[in-house]
Motif scaffolding. Structure first.
Motif, short mmCIF file in Angstrom:
data_model
loop_
_atom_site.label_atom_id
_atom_site.label_comp_id
_atom_site.label_asym_id
_atom_site.label_seq_id
_atom_site.Cartn_x
_atom_site.Cartn_y
_atom_site.Cartn_z
N SER A 103 -8.81 -4.47 4.46
CA SER A 103 -9.35 -3.38 3.65
C SER A 103 -10.74 -3.78 3.17
O SER A 103 -10.96 -4.91 2.73
CB SER A 103 -8.44 -3.07 2.46
OG SER A 103 -8.22 -4.23 1.68
N THR A 160 -12.45 1.37 3.58
CA THR A 160 -12.03 1.35 4.98
C THR A 160 -10.74 0.55 5.10
O THR A 160 -10.70 -0.62 4.70
CB THR A 160 -13.11 0.73 5.88
OG1 THR A 160 -14.33 1.50 5.76
CG2 THR A 160 -12.67 0.75 7.35
N LEU A 161 -9.71 1.19 5.62
CA LEU A 161 -8.43 0.52 5.86
C LEU A 161 -8.23 0.39 7.37
O LEU A 161 -8.30 1.39 8.10
CB LEU A 161 -7.26 1.31 5.27
CG LEU A 161 -7.28 1.57 3.75
CD1 LEU A 161 -6.04 2.36 3.35
CD2 LEU A 161 -7.38 0.27 2.97
N LYS A 162 -7.98 -0.82 7.82
CA LYS A 162 -7.67 -1.06 9.23
C LYS A 162 -6.23 -1.54 9.32
O LYS A 162 -5.79 -2.37 8.51
CB LYS A 162 -8.61 -2.10 9.83
CG LYS A 162 -10.06 -1.64 9.87
CD LYS A 162 -10.97 -2.68 10.53
CE LYS A 162 -12.41 -2.19 10.58
NZ LYS A 162 -13.31 -3.17 11.23
N THR A 215 -8.13 3.00 12.20
CA THR A 215 -9.05 2.78 11.08
C THR A 215 -9.13 4.06 10.27
O THR A 215 -9.32 5.14 10.83
CB THR A 215 -10.46 2.39 11.56
OG1 THR A 215 -10.38 1.18 12.32
CG2 THR A 215 -11.41 2.18 10.39
N ILE A 230 -2.46 0.27 -4.61
CA ILE A 230 -2.36 -1.05 -3.99
C ILE A 230 -1.76 -2.00 -5.02
O ILE A 230 -2.24 -2.09 -6.15
CB ILE A 230 -3.75 -1.52 -3.53
CG1 ILE A 230 -4.32 -0.52 -2.53
CG2 ILE A 230 -3.66 -2.92 -2.90
CD1 ILE A 230 -5.75 -0.77 -2.15
N ILE A 276 -1.22 -2.43 6.91
CA ILE A 276 -2.66 -2.59 6.72
C ILE A 276 -3.01 -4.05 6.94
O ILE A 276 -2.47 -4.94 6.26
CB ILE A 276 -3.09 -2.13 5.31
CG1 ILE A 276 -2.70 -0.67 5.07
CG2 ILE A 276 -4.59 -2.33 5.13
CD1 ILE A 276 -3.32 0.30 6.06
N TYR A 280 0.85 -1.18 0.00
CA TYR A 280 0.00 0.00 0.00
C TYR A 280 0.89 1.24 0.00
O TYR A 280 1.86 1.32 0.76
CB TYR A 280 -0.89 0.05 1.25
CG TYR A 280 -1.93 -1.03 1.34
CD1 TYR A 280 -3.26 -0.77 1.01
CD2 TYR A 280 -1.59 -2.32 1.76
CE1 TYR A 280 -4.23 -1.77 1.10
CE2 TYR A 280 -2.56 -3.32 1.85
CZ TYR A 280 -3.87 -3.03 1.53
OH TYR A 280 -4.81 -4.02 1.62
#
Length: 210
Positions: free
Chosen positions: A23, A61-63, A129, A95, A20, A6
């Motif tokens: 996602s 949403t990326l965690k 997040t 990505i 990450i 990423y």
């Protein structure tokens, strides 16, 4: 097998101790916009205009987590990534999954959760997040060969051309351009790409539609 890499504006998350773990929204079907509905008293049901479907912005949403020797170094690493997402305009999220074709998204950050701090193996770890929005989610993706992009196409609607370096052009109808770019640059054409015809380019077409 490799890894999923990423980056934001060319800065790789991993280089700053940011990882990450999951996602959401990258590949999900987009939510369709409301269609025009006509209700005729003399007919059953209703009539819908389904001739040209349009879709809402993409929500991503990326965690993940960030690692540092202490609180100061952890926050500095995290802030380096966040500062890219807080710049004016949209930013290039790229990505690269397992060495396969890259997936570019022109996004802005809608929200970021506070860092949840903990310790692991003597390191400070912050869990976060990020909620990102891609306002123009339907796109073609090109990769520049050499150091020059030559591109032309016909369109009766406005399109947006993003070069991955913070620069963008708006084509209000047909497009015709030559632009010096580093070899390997990822170029995104976004908008009503179904209206594009007669596309001519010396770049490699990575994705006809993404």
């Amino acid at each position: 097998m490799g890894e999923v890499r990423y980056s934001i504006n060319g800065k790789y998350f991993k280089d700053y101790g940011v990882y990450i773990s999951s996602s959401d929204g990258l590949f999900d079907a987009l939510k369709r916009k409301k269609v025009n509905t006509y209700d005729w008293a003399e007919y059953h049901g209703s009539s819908l205009d389904l001739s040209s479907p349009k879709f809402e912005a993409r929500e991503i949403t990326l965690k993940g987590f960030v690692v540092g020797d202490n609180w100061v170094s952890m926050k500095f690493r995290f802030d380096t990534i966040i500062s890219e997402l807080q710049k004016a305009g949209t930013q290039r999220l790229l990505i690269e999954p397992f060495g396969m074709k890259p997936l570019p998204y022109e996004v802005y950050m809608e929200d970021s959760s506070p860092l949840e701090k903990t310790f692991s193996d003597g390191k400070m770890v912050g869990i976060f997040t990020l909620k990102l929005i891609e306002p123009n989610p339907i796109k073609k993706v090109l990769r520049v060969n050499g150091n020059m992009l030559r591109l032309s196409y016909n369109s009766d609607t406005e399109t947006e051309i993003s070069y991955g370096n913070g620069e963008k052009d708006i084509a209000y109808s047909n497009a015709s351009l030559s632009k010096v770019l580093p070899s390997g640059s990822i170029v995104v054409i976004a908008g009503n790409i179904e209206n594009i015809s007669n596309l001519i380019t010396d770049a490699e077409v990575l994705w006809e539609r993404l």
